[in-house]
Motif scaffolding. Sequence first.
Motif, short mmCIF file in Angstrom:
data_model
loop_
_atom_site.label_atom_id
_atom_site.label_comp_id
_atom_site.label_asym_id
_atom_site.label_seq_id
_atom_site.Cartn_x
_atom_site.Cartn_y
_atom_site.Cartn_z
N LEU A 166 -22.24 26.61 -16.81
CA LEU A 166 -22.80 25.62 -16.65
C LEU A 166 -24.14 25.45 -14.70
CD1 LEU A 166 -20.21 23.60 -18.23
CD2 LEU A 166 -22.93 24.05 -18.27
N ASN A 167 -24.30 23.95 -14.52
CA ASN A 167 -25.10 23.83 -13.08
C ASN A 167 -24.88 22.83 -13.10
OD1 ASN A 167 -27.12 23.11 -11.23
ND2 ASN A 167 -28.47 24.16 -12.16
N LEU A 168 -24.21 22.10 -12.29
CA LEU A 168 -23.16 21.47 -11.64
C LEU A 168 -24.12 20.03 -10.93
CD1 LEU A 168 -19.22 21.91 -11.01
CD2 LEU A 168 -20.79 21.63 -12.85
N SER A 169 -25.49 20.47 -11.07
CA SER A 169 -26.09 19.50 -10.53
C SER A 169 -26.38 18.34 -11.13
CB SER A 169 -27.39 20.20 -9.00
OG SER A 169 -28.70 19.37 -9.20
N ASP A 170 -26.73 17.30 -10.59
CA ASP A 170 -26.98 15.82 -11.68
C ASP A 170 -28.86 15.53 -10.93
OD1 ASP A 170 -25.84 15.47 -9.06
OD2 ASP A 170 -24.87 13.32 -10.07
N ASN A 171 -29.31 16.51 -9.77
CA ASN A 171 -30.78 16.04 -9.39
C ASN A 171 -32.04 16.61 -10.76
OD1 ASN A 171 -29.60 16.55 -6.90
ND2 ASN A 171 -30.57 18.76 -6.55
N LEU A 172 -31.62 16.98 -11.74
CA LEU A 172 -32.26 17.13 -12.76
C LEU A 172 -31.51 16.88 -14.10
CD1 LEU A 172 -33.92 20.43 -11.69
CD2 LEU A 172 -34.32 18.51 -11.11
N LYS A 173 -30.32 16.08 -14.22
CA LYS A 173 -30.28 15.94 -15.85
C LYS A 173 -29.15 14.95 -14.64
CE LYS A 173 -27.16 19.40 -16.63
NZ LYS A 173 -27.43 20.98 -15.97
N PRO A 174 -28.53 13.56 -16.06
CA PRO A 174 -27.14 12.76 -16.13
C PRO A 174 -26.36 13.85 -15.63
CG PRO A 174 -28.96 12.48 -18.19
CD PRO A 174 -29.46 13.81 -17.48
N TRP A 175 -25.35 12.95 -15.45
CA TRP A 175 -24.41 13.50 -14.90
C TRP A 175 -23.39 13.63 -16.18
CZ3 TRP A 175 -21.41 16.18 -12.09
CH2 TRP A 175 -19.53 16.40 -12.32
N ALA A 176 -23.58 12.03 -17.13
CA ALA A 176 -23.30 12.03 -18.63
C ALA A 176 -22.90 13.22 -19.20
CB ALA A 176 -23.16 10.79 -18.88
N THR A 177 -24.23 13.77 -19.04
CA THR A 177 -24.35 15.41 -19.97
C THR A 177 -23.41 16.66 -19.32
OG1 THR A 177 -26.70 14.73 -20.02
CG2 THR A 177 -26.10 17.33 -20.70
N ILE A 178 -23.70 16.67 -17.38
CA ILE A 178 -22.73 17.48 -17.33
C ILE A 178 -21.29 17.70 -17.63
CG2 ILE A 178 -22.61 18.66 -15.02
CD1 ILE A 178 -24.83 17.97 -14.03
N GLU A 179 -20.78 16.11 -17.79
CA GLU A 179 -19.18 16.28 -17.22
C GLU A 179 -19.00 16.17 -19.22
OE1 GLU A 179 -18.07 11.98 -16.93
OE2 GLU A 179 -17.07 12.40 -15.40
N LYS A 180 -19.78 16.12 -20.42
CA LYS A 180 -19.43 16.13 -21.86
C LYS A 180 -19.86 17.91 -21.71
CE LYS A 180 -21.67 15.09 -26.82
NZ LYS A 180 -22.67 14.93 -26.70
N ARG A 181 -20.82 18.46 -21.74
CA ARG A 181 -20.69 20.04 -21.79
C ARG A 181 -19.66 20.66 -20.98
NH1 ARG A 181 -27.46 20.98 -20.79
NH2 ARG A 181 -27.75 19.57 -22.56
N LEU A 182 -19.49 19.62 -19.43
CA LEU A 182 -18.29 20.69 -19.30
C LEU A 182 -16.75 20.65 -20.06
CD1 LEU A 182 -17.19 22.06 -16.21
CD2 LEU A 182 -16.71 19.66 -15.35
N SER A 183 -16.57 19.13 -20.07
CA SER A 183 -15.76 19.07 -21.25
C SER A 183 -15.08 19.94 -22.50
CB SER A 183 -15.55 17.38 -21.02
OG SER A 183 -14.62 17.47 -22.46
N LEU A 184 -16.28 19.97 -23.16
CA LEU A 184 -16.63 20.96 -24.42
C LEU A 184 -15.90 22.14 -24.34
CD1 LEU A 184 -19.42 18.80 -26.10
CD2 LEU A 184 -16.33 18.66 -26.85
N ALA A 185 -17.27 22.80 -23.41
CA ALA A 185 -16.71 23.60 -22.53
C ALA A 185 -15.15 24.30 -22.07
CB ALA A 185 -17.47 24.48 -21.57
N ALA A 186 -14.22 23.62 -21.62
CA ALA A 186 -13.13 23.88 -20.88
C ALA A 186 -12.07 23.68 -22.59
CB ALA A 186 -13.22 22.25 -19.87
N GLN A 187 -12.48 22.80 -23.12
CA GLN A 187 -11.54 22.66 -24.64
C GLN A 187 -12.12 23.78 -25.27
OE1 GLN A 187 -11.98 18.64 -26.65
NE2 GLN A 187 -12.93 18.39 -24.76
#
Length: 257
Positions: A139-160
């Motif tokens: 995952l790329n944690l930069s929210d320069n090119l995508k919304p933080w909510a998208t990152i948070e959702k992907r991170l959460s699901l990948a962690a689970q």
Amino acid sequence: MTAKSHGSLRVVGLGPGPSAWLTEEASQALATAEHVLGYQTYLSRLPELAGKTLHGSDNGDELERARHALALAAEGAHVVIVSGGDPGVFGMAAAVFEAIEQGPAALRSLDIAVVPGVTAMLAAAARLGAPLGNDFCTLNLSDNLKPWATIEKRLSLAAQADFVLALYNPASKARTEQVHAAFDVLRRHRTPSAIVVFAKAVGRPDEELLVTTLGAADPAVADMRTLILVGAASTRRIERPLGPPWVYTPRRSIEAP
Ligand code: SAH
């Protein structure tokens, strides 16, 4: 714009740092280039660029740089555009294809190729042992090119899903809060004993590897040259007297997450 047949564009991955991690194909593409475009810091690392026209930049407008490279190639020049690591992993290659898709049809007849490189997570993994030995998620944690909510959702699901996680772009001078928010997400889904690695400037003279746990990790140590690895439940460490512990993830998964 008409594409002359003899122009070319190579989108070249430089690897994470040392020339030992530059592929033969990348070296050859650089050797035959007339124009080289890329971040100034990457260009200044390259040996033997005498006689070439360098287009170093400090700005982040990758699409603009891609268009410039394509225009030079369409005029008949041999052009290289460089990325650190691999150009297809959060690098210049996607910008080049975006520019081709949006640009004049003649660009599609140009001689264009992507030259792969050693991406940061593979270099870091090699230093540590075999942390990516089982399924992993990048995952790329930069929210320069995508919304933080998208990152948070992907991170959460990948962690689970109990993937090993390789987290690129955890922080920059302007982006210091996101990595803390990311660790809040991780701590909701992973145990405090989960292995966390901060791999900084891998392959550079100031390389640092910090092997710790999710419970003890201080996200503030991450900067823009840091890759973060988060182990799965099965990831293990092997202490050794000299140097940081080895970290590996067995290829056999025993339990369902
Ligand atoms: N295309 C590059 C990634 C570009 S995104 C590649 O394939 O490696 C930039 C991010 O890559 C940084 O924020 C950091 O997370 C990671 N990175 C790049 N070089 C690194 C290195 N030498 N050591 C550790 N992480 C690195």
